[in-house]
Design a protein around this motif. Sequence first.
Motif, PDB file in Angstrom:
ATOM      1  N   VAL A   8       8.471   6.864   6.869  1.00 10.04           N
ATOM      2  CA  VAL A   8       7.421   7.067   7.865  1.00 10.04           C
ATOM      3  C   VAL A   8       6.860   5.704   8.283  1.00 10.04           C
ATOM      4  CG1 VAL A   8       5.106   7.995   8.295  1.00 10.04           C
ATOM      5  CG2 VAL A   8       6.780   9.372   7.043  1.00 10.04           C
ATOM      6  N   PHE A   9       6.616   4.866   7.297  1.00 11.85           N
ATOM      7  CA  PHE A   9       6.121   3.519   7.593  1.00 11.85           C
ATOM      8  C   PHE A   9       7.142   2.751   8.441  1.00 11.85           C
ATOM      9  CE2 PHE A   9       5.931  -1.017   6.234  1.00 11.85           C
ATOM     10  CZ  PHE A   9       4.763  -1.329   6.900  1.00 11.85           C
ATOM     11  N   SER A  24       8.791  12.147  -2.114  1.00 10.91           N
ATOM     12  CA  SER A  24       7.661  11.699  -1.294  1.00 10.91           C
ATOM     13  C   SER A  24       7.644  10.191  -1.088  1.00 10.91           C
ATOM     14  CB  SER A  24       6.342  12.135  -1.928  1.00 10.91           C
ATOM     15  OG  SER A  24       6.163  13.523  -1.801  1.00 10.91           O
ATOM     16  N   ASP A  30      10.265   9.046   1.333  1.00 12.62           N
ATOM     17  CA  ASP A  30       9.881   9.612   2.631  1.00 12.62           C
ATOM     18  C   ASP A  30       8.759   8.809   3.276  1.00 12.62           C
ATOM     19  OD1 ASP A  30      11.737  11.561   2.477  1.00 12.62           O
ATOM     20  OD2 ASP A  30      10.349  13.234   2.177  1.00 12.62           O
ATOM     21  N   GLN A  31       7.751   8.497   2.497  1.00 15.37           N
ATOM     22  CA  GLN A  31       6.618   7.746   3.027  1.00 15.37           C
ATOM     23  C   GLN A  31       7.058   6.377   3.515  1.00 15.37           C
ATOM     24  OE1 GLN A  31       3.138   8.770   3.351  1.00 15.37           O
ATOM     25  NE2 GLN A  31       4.433  10.588   3.348  1.00 15.37           N
ATOM     26  N   GLU A  77       2.720   1.560  -3.434  1.00 16.85           N
ATOM     27  CA  GLU A  77       1.834   1.968  -4.530  1.00 16.85           C
ATOM     28  C   GLU A  77       1.285   3.374  -4.294  1.00 16.85           C
ATOM     29  OE1 GLU A  77       1.603   0.503  -7.209  1.00 16.85           O
ATOM     30  OE2 GLU A  77       2.132  -1.583  -6.872  1.00 16.85           O
ATOM     31  N   GLY A  78       0.840   3.625  -3.079  1.00 16.44           N
ATOM     32  CA  GLY A  78       0.313   4.949  -2.759  1.00 16.44           C
ATOM     33  C   GLY A  78       1.388   6.017  -2.861  1.00 16.44           C
ATOM     34  N   GLY A  79       2.582   5.689  -2.418  1.00 16.13           N
ATOM     35  CA  GLY A  79       3.690   6.634  -2.498  1.00 16.13           C
ATOM     36  C   GLY A  79       4.027   6.997  -3.937  1.00 16.13           C
ATOM     37  N   LEU A 107       1.273   9.367  -5.134  1.00 19.14           N
ATOM     38  CA  LEU A 107       1.421  10.686  -4.518  1.00 19.14           C
ATOM     39  C   LEU A 107       2.623  11.440  -5.087  1.00 19.14           C
ATOM     40  CD1 LEU A 107      -0.330  11.978  -2.289  1.00 19.14           C
ATOM     41  CD2 LEU A 107       1.639  11.691  -0.772  1.00 19.14           C
ATOM     42  N   SER A 127       9.178   3.985  10.594  1.00 17.91           N
ATOM     43  CA  SER A 127       9.043   4.457  11.977  1.00 17.91           C
ATOM     44  C   SER A 127       7.880   3.765  12.677  1.00 17.91           C
ATOM     45  CB  SER A 127       8.792   5.970  11.992  1.00 17.91           C
ATOM     46  OG  SER A 127       9.943   6.663  11.605  1.00 17.91           O
ATOM     47  N   THR A 183       0.827  -1.211   0.000  1.00 15.19           N
ATOM     48  CA  THR A 183       0.000   0.000   0.000  1.00 15.19           C
ATOM     49  C   THR A 183       0.859   1.257   0.000  1.00 15.19           C
ATOM     50  OG1 THR A 183      -1.839  -1.074   1.139  1.00 15.19           O
ATOM     51  CG2 THR A 183      -1.680   1.316   1.345  1.00 15.19           C
ATOM     52  N   VAL A 184       1.851   1.277   0.889  1.00 16.37           N
ATOM     53  CA  VAL A 184       2.705   2.466   0.996  1.00 16.37           C
ATOM     54  C   VAL A 184       3.513   2.657  -0.287  1.00 16.37           C
ATOM     55  CG1 VAL A 184       4.668   3.480   2.209  1.00 16.37           C
ATOM     56  CG2 VAL A 184       2.824   2.420   3.506  1.00 16.37           C
TER      57      VAL A 184
END
Lengths: 204, 204
Positions: free
Chosen positions: B191-192, B184, B187-188, B170-172, B175, B194, B167-168
């Motif tokens: 974040v995941f 981005s 970076d995303q 594909e979504g990243g 985005l 973390s 998800t992260v």
Amino acid sequence: MRKGEETRAKILDAAEAAMLAKGFGATSIDELIVETGITKSGFFYHFRDKNELAKALLERYIENDERIYDEIFGRARELADDPLQAFLIGLKLLSELLSDLPNGHPGCLVATMCTQERAFDREIQEMNRQAALMWRRRFGAMFRDIMQVYQPREALDADQLADMVSTVLEGGIVLSKALKEPKSLPDQLLVFRSFVRLLFQPAA
Amino acid sequence: MRKGEETRAKILDAAEAAMLAKGFGATSIDELIVETGITKSGFFYHFRDKNELAKALLERYIENDERIYDEIFGRARELADDPLQAFLIGLKLLSELLSDLPNGHPGCLVATMCTQERAFDREIQEMNRQAALMWRRRFGAMFRDIMQVYQPREALDADQLADMVSTVLEGGIVLSKALKEPKSLPDQLLVFRSFVRLLFQPAA
DNA sequence: TGCGCTCCCGTACCGTCAGTACAGTTTTCA
DNA sequence: TGAAAACTGTACTGACGGTACGGGAGCGCA
């Protein structure tokens, strides 16, 4: 005047469904005019070309998207004074809304126009960018409110967290479609919700 | 035989770049044959139709994708015995790899074929589904290994966490493309990362 | 030497689709 | 009732996906 708006909306409805299912290129104007019961001349009376149809479509989609977020997170804010609780409630409401869609999320027009970017002009790419920036502002403000009250357990930027909401939504849509499991999208949103709760949970 | 493979690869190379940039429908066979320096007949000697080109493209893309994940998470496993540490290192390596792409991630073929699903036949949709399931198996196994050692602070399913990786990613990608900010996506992913660290961090 | 196979070229053609042009007609509302 | 808005109808262009089919260059092999 009134009639024109109605026909225009009918074209947009048919176009949106077809574009989300088949993509931009695979959706023909001929099929849209059959579905809406007008002629080709009628279509080009409303839209100069296919690109302008895409533009109108995206505009309407983004407006509707914003309206839904306003409603859901506005309602969540009514249910809880605490910004963290309100946000968590909002995510839950959104997840439930997505669960209730019988055939799963129909797809995000922003995403479809991203994966076919060069097929569109700069104006559309800019609208797409603005939409993503609006999401960032919206959710970024929520995370900033939360951070005024709660100390995050990891040093994460509010804007990056805001982007994570968009990421999970867009990624969840893709994954749901790939897997043909409509439940994946709302599930992923709830996983993200757990992460947010964990992030701002006061250290025991 | 040898020459044939070469020409075929050249077509696939040109097609992949064009499809990721413009989408399936906006990529014409005529432009591909100009770029690869063959004729239309030559193209149809290698691929029965455009759909078969898409199939070959997806097949090659998924194989390459798997190879990259094998390398990165294999290397990560070499660097740390602990499954959690290895996974965190893998995410970091992946993020760095994505950061180093000068123009950002070119796009995921699985995603582009999802957002245009009805434009493709069932076989391709099934390949897409299998790819997503392979990601789930791969990352699910990693999370199960981690859970043998660490107790998650929230009751989350290993498969749902595995899907979160997809998800992260594909979504990243979506985005990053919408925002026109290549940073981005990596970076995303961080974040995941973390979130994962936080989830399995022993309670203080 | 020549047979056959892979790999491709050339050409001609078909149906579909986006888009143009423009004249004519109906509908709506002030 | 009249002008503007909202279409219809017809005829066309060019690009594109795809089909059909004959031909030919190069290569391995008997």
